[in-house]
Structure formats: structure tokens, C-alpha cells
Design a protein around this motif. Sequence first.
Motif, PDB file in Angstrom:
ATOM      1  N   GLN A 180     -17.836  18.544 -48.588  1.00 46.03           N
ATOM      2  CA  GLN A 180     -16.939  19.631 -48.194  1.00 46.03           C
ATOM      3  C   GLN A 180     -17.595  20.528 -47.147  1.00 46.03           C
ATOM      4  OE1 GLN A 180     -16.017  21.365 -51.993  1.00 46.03           O
ATOM      5  NE2 GLN A 180     -14.231  20.060 -52.313  1.00 46.03           N
ATOM      6  N   GLN A 181     -18.898  20.774 -47.307  1.00 47.38           N
ATOM      7  CA  GLN A 181     -19.619  21.599 -46.346  1.00 47.38           C
ATOM      8  C   GLN A 181     -19.652  20.913 -44.981  1.00 47.38           C
ATOM      9  OE1 GLN A 181     -23.651  22.540 -47.451  1.00 47.38           O
ATOM     10  NE2 GLN A 181     -23.976  23.830 -45.683  1.00 47.38           N
ATOM     11  N   GLN A 182     -19.916  19.598 -44.961  1.00 50.00           N
ATOM     12  CA  GLN A 182     -19.933  18.855 -43.699  1.00 50.00           C
ATOM     13  C   GLN A 182     -18.561  18.868 -43.040  1.00 50.00           C
ATOM     14  OE1 GLN A 182     -21.401  15.056 -44.972  1.00 50.00           O
ATOM     15  NE2 GLN A 182     -23.541  15.631 -44.719  1.00 50.00           N
ATOM     16  N   GLN A 183     -17.504  18.714 -43.847  1.00 52.64           N
ATOM     17  CA  GLN A 183     -16.149  18.761 -43.300  1.00 52.64           C
ATOM     18  C   GLN A 183     -15.858  20.131 -42.709  1.00 52.64           C
ATOM     19  OE1 GLN A 183     -13.891  17.555 -46.739  1.00 52.64           O
ATOM     20  NE2 GLN A 183     -13.890  15.401 -46.145  1.00 52.64           N
ATOM     21  N   GLY A 184     -16.326  21.172 -43.393  1.00 52.53           N
ATOM     22  CA  GLY A 184     -16.146  22.533 -42.882  1.00 52.53           C
ATOM     23  C   GLY A 184     -16.877  22.739 -41.568  1.00 52.53           C
ATOM     24  N   GLU A 185     -18.089  22.165 -41.448  1.00 52.55           N
ATOM     25  CA  GLU A 185     -18.847  22.288 -40.203  1.00 52.55           C
ATOM     26  C   GLU A 185     -18.146  21.544 -39.071  1.00 52.55           C
ATOM     27  OE1 GLU A 185     -22.826  21.017 -41.140  1.00 52.55           O
ATOM     28  OE2 GLU A 185     -23.107  22.662 -42.550  1.00 52.55           O
ATOM     29  N   HIS A 186     -17.618  20.351 -39.359  1.00 52.55           N
ATOM     30  CA  HIS A 186     -16.892  19.597 -38.340  1.00 52.55           C
ATOM     31  C   HIS A 186     -15.645  20.359 -37.887  1.00 52.55           C
ATOM     32  CE1 HIS A 186     -19.500  16.188 -38.475  1.00 52.55           C
ATOM     33  NE2 HIS A 186     -19.195  15.867 -39.713  1.00 52.55           N
ATOM     34  N   LEU A 187     -14.946  20.965 -38.837  1.00 48.83           N
ATOM     35  CA  LEU A 187     -13.761  21.750 -38.500  1.00 48.83           C
ATOM     36  C   LEU A 187     -14.143  22.941 -37.629  1.00 48.83           C
ATOM     37  CD1 LEU A 187     -10.754  22.319 -38.753  1.00 48.83           C
ATOM     38  CD2 LEU A 187     -11.237  23.534 -40.896  1.00 48.83           C
ATOM     39  N   ARG A 188     -15.253  23.583 -37.955  1.00 48.82           N
ATOM     40  CA  ARG A 188     -15.714  24.724 -37.162  1.00 48.82           C
ATOM     41  C   ARG A 188     -15.992  24.297 -35.725  1.00 48.82           C
ATOM     42  NH1 ARG A 188     -20.339  28.966 -38.665  1.00 48.82           N
ATOM     43  NH2 ARG A 188     -19.246  28.696 -40.616  1.00 48.82           N
ATOM     44  N   VAL A 189     -16.657  23.151 -35.548  1.00 51.68           N
ATOM     45  CA  VAL A 189     -16.953  22.654 -34.203  1.00 51.68           C
ATOM     46  C   VAL A 189     -15.664  22.375 -33.446  1.00 51.68           C
ATOM     47  CG1 VAL A 189     -17.958  20.733 -32.901  1.00 51.68           C
ATOM     48  CG2 VAL A 189     -19.244  21.767 -34.770  1.00 51.68           C
ATOM     49  N   LEU A 190     -14.682  21.778 -34.116  1.00 51.82           N
ATOM     50  CA  LEU A 190     -13.393  21.507 -33.464  1.00 51.82           C
ATOM     51  C   LEU A 190     -12.715  22.801 -33.023  1.00 51.82           C
ATOM     52  CD1 LEU A 190     -11.944  18.666 -35.734  1.00 51.82           C
ATOM     53  CD2 LEU A 190     -12.799  18.456 -33.386  1.00 51.82           C
ATOM     54  N   LEU A 191     -12.724  23.800 -33.886  1.00 49.48           N
ATOM     55  CA  LEU A 191     -12.102  25.087 -33.549  1.00 49.48           C
ATOM     56  C   LEU A 191     -12.833  25.776 -32.397  1.00 49.48           C
ATOM     57  CD1 LEU A 191     -11.316  26.411 -37.144  1.00 49.48           C
ATOM     58  CD2 LEU A 191      -9.686  25.573 -35.447  1.00 49.48           C
ATOM     59  N   VAL A 192     -14.160  25.683 -32.406  1.00 50.57           N
ATOM     60  CA  VAL A 192     -14.954  26.286 -31.335  1.00 50.57           C
ATOM     61  C   VAL A 192     -14.681  25.558 -30.020  1.00 50.57           C
ATOM     62  CG1 VAL A 192     -17.312  26.621 -30.491  1.00 50.57           C
ATOM     63  CG2 VAL A 192     -16.731  27.227 -32.838  1.00 50.57           C
ATOM     64  N   ASN A 193     -14.639  24.220 -30.066  1.00 50.32           N
ATOM     65  CA  ASN A 193     -14.335  23.458 -28.848  1.00 50.32           C
ATOM     66  C   ASN A 193     -12.953  23.820 -28.314  1.00 50.32           C
ATOM     67  OD1 ASN A 193     -16.770  22.107 -28.613  1.00 50.32           O
ATOM     68  ND2 ASN A 193     -16.109  20.402 -29.888  1.00 50.32           N
ATOM     69  N   ASP A 194     -12.001  24.035 -29.212  1.00 49.14           N
ATOM     70  CA  ASP A 194     -10.654  24.427 -28.799  1.00 49.14           C
ATOM     71  C   ASP A 194     -10.690  25.796 -28.119  1.00 49.14           C
ATOM     72  OD1 ASP A 194      -7.764  23.917 -28.780  1.00 49.14           O
ATOM     73  OD2 ASP A 194      -7.665  25.610 -30.181  1.00 49.14           O
ATOM     74  N   ALA A 195     -11.412  26.739 -28.703  1.00 45.33           N
ATOM     75  CA  ALA A 195     -11.531  28.069 -28.098  1.00 45.33           C
ATOM     76  C   ALA A 195     -12.211  27.981 -26.732  1.00 45.33           C
ATOM     77  CB  ALA A 195     -12.308  29.009 -29.019  1.00 45.33           C
ATOM     78  N   ASN A 196     -13.243  27.142 -26.641  1.00 37.97           N
ATOM     79  CA  ASN A 196     -13.956  26.992 -25.370  1.00 37.97           C
ATOM     80  C   ASN A 196     -13.084  26.342 -24.299  1.00 37.97           C
ATOM     81  OD1 ASN A 196     -16.297  28.275 -26.110  1.00 37.97           O
ATOM     82  ND2 ASN A 196     -17.435  26.408 -26.540  1.00 37.97           N
ATOM     83  N   MET A 197     -12.141  25.473 -24.703  1.00 38.32           N
ATOM     84  CA  MET A 197     -11.249  24.853 -23.717  1.00 38.32           C
ATOM     85  C   MET A 197     -10.457  25.914 -22.955  1.00 38.32           C
ATOM     86  SD  MET A 197      -9.885  21.385 -25.595  1.00 38.32           S
ATOM     87  CE  MET A 197      -8.410  21.383 -24.613  1.00 38.32           C
ATOM     88  N   GLY A 198      -9.991  26.926 -23.671  1.00 41.87           N
ATOM     89  CA  GLY A 198      -9.269  28.019 -23.016  1.00 41.87           C
ATOM     90  C   GLY A 198     -10.159  28.796 -22.061  1.00 41.87           C
ATOM     91  N   ILE A 199     -11.393  29.022 -22.469  1.00 39.00           N
ATOM     92  CA  ILE A 199     -12.342  29.739 -21.609  1.00 39.00           C
ATOM     93  C   ILE A 199     -12.681  28.880 -20.393  1.00 39.00           C
ATOM     94  CG2 ILE A 199     -14.650  30.780 -21.473  1.00 39.00           C
ATOM     95  CD1 ILE A 199     -14.375  31.383 -24.510  1.00 39.00           C
ATOM     96  N   HIS A 200     -12.868  27.567 -20.612  1.00 37.67           N
ATOM     97  CA  HIS A 200     -13.136  26.666 -19.475  1.00 37.67           C
ATOM     98  C   HIS A 200     -12.015  26.756 -18.447  1.00 37.67           C
ATOM     99  CE1 HIS A 200     -15.764  24.019 -22.235  1.00 37.67           C
ATOM    100  NE2 HIS A 200     -16.549  24.656 -21.406  1.00 37.67           N
ATOM    101  N   ALA A 201     -10.773  26.710 -18.927  1.00 41.44           N
ATOM    102  CA  ALA A 201      -9.622  26.756 -18.015  1.00 41.44           C
ATOM    103  C   ALA A 201      -9.617  28.064 -17.225  1.00 41.44           C
ATOM    104  CB  ALA A 201      -8.323  26.594 -18.800  1.00 41.44           C
ATOM    105  N   GLU A 202      -9.849  29.162 -17.917  1.00 43.72           N
ATOM    106  CA  GLU A 202      -9.892  30.469 -17.241  1.00 43.72           C
ATOM    107  C   GLU A 202     -11.038  30.508 -16.235  1.00 43.72           C
ATOM    108  OE1 GLU A 202     -10.946  35.022 -18.457  1.00 43.72           O
ATOM    109  OE2 GLU A 202      -9.707  33.902 -19.877  1.00 43.72           O
TER     110      GLU A 202
END
Length: 154
Positions: A31-53
Motif C-alpha cells: 500500500q505504501q509503494q502504491q501511495g508513492e507511485h500515485l504521488r509521483v503520478l500526481l506530481v508529474n501531472d502538476a509539473n506538466m502544467g508548469i512545463h506548458a506554462e
Amino acid sequence: KTLEEVVRQLQQQGKTLEEVVQQQQGQGQVQQQQGEHLRVLLVNDANMGIHAENCNQVTVNGPLRPLHKTRTGHPERVTPEDPALKQLAHEEVPVGTLLPSLQFFPVEGISHKQRVCLTNAQINDLAWFYDEDFAGENIGLRRDAVTAFLTRRS
């Protein structure tokens, strides 16, 4: 149920308390590993918006915003020089952490003028925080590598 009743029930099922505890710990790790993977996905998603800007800003020589950290750890043999990063040097900086405001890179963004004047030491500080290699045979190529990282341009 009392602990004795639980142990008796486990023995009837052919399990020891230790086996059940290990199984629960294993599930907790998954569960902890799944949570870490989810966190990375969410961070990558947030960074995609910053990359575009940042891509839009770089075309008009505007300021580029910092990204969230996507990797744990820091490069070995590198010690940051910026005071804000020195404070983080002795702790684990989690994935998702936004680059703190640095003397040369404010949280609002680094201007074109600041980017073209980045020193090797400042680039090393960014490399330390992001655990990225901003490689280049000279300082100009290293600056280009930082801009490419912030905009996700290659």
C-alpha cells in the motif's frame, strides 16, 4: 477477543501470530509503494502544467517557474551552496516538494536574465535538489539543459 483467543484461532487455521503480522506488514508495504507511485503520478501531472506554462514563457523570454521534485534522494558528492538548500541537506526531501525560493531562483520564477547568468555552482544546486544531471561541455550548454528541464524540451 482476547489475544489468547486470537492466537488459538490462528493456530487452528495453521498460522502463527508472527506469520499474520508479517503478512500485514507486507500488505502495508504494498500500500505504501502504491501511495508513492500515485504521488509521483500526481506530481508529474502538476509539473506538466508548469512545463506548458514555461514553454510559453521561454518564447517571450519570460520567467520560468520551478518544478516539483519527482525523484527521491540527491546526487552523491554534491553539497548545495544556497542557504535554503543547505537547510534541506540533512533531511529526506519528499517527492512533490516545490523548489524553495533560492537566492538565484525565486519561487515566482527565474527570469531570462537570471537564466543566462546561472553559474556552475547554481546549476549544481538545482541538480542537487532535483537529482538531475544538467550536463554540458560548457556553462552555456548546462544553462540550456536547465531550460530544457524546466520546459521539457530536448
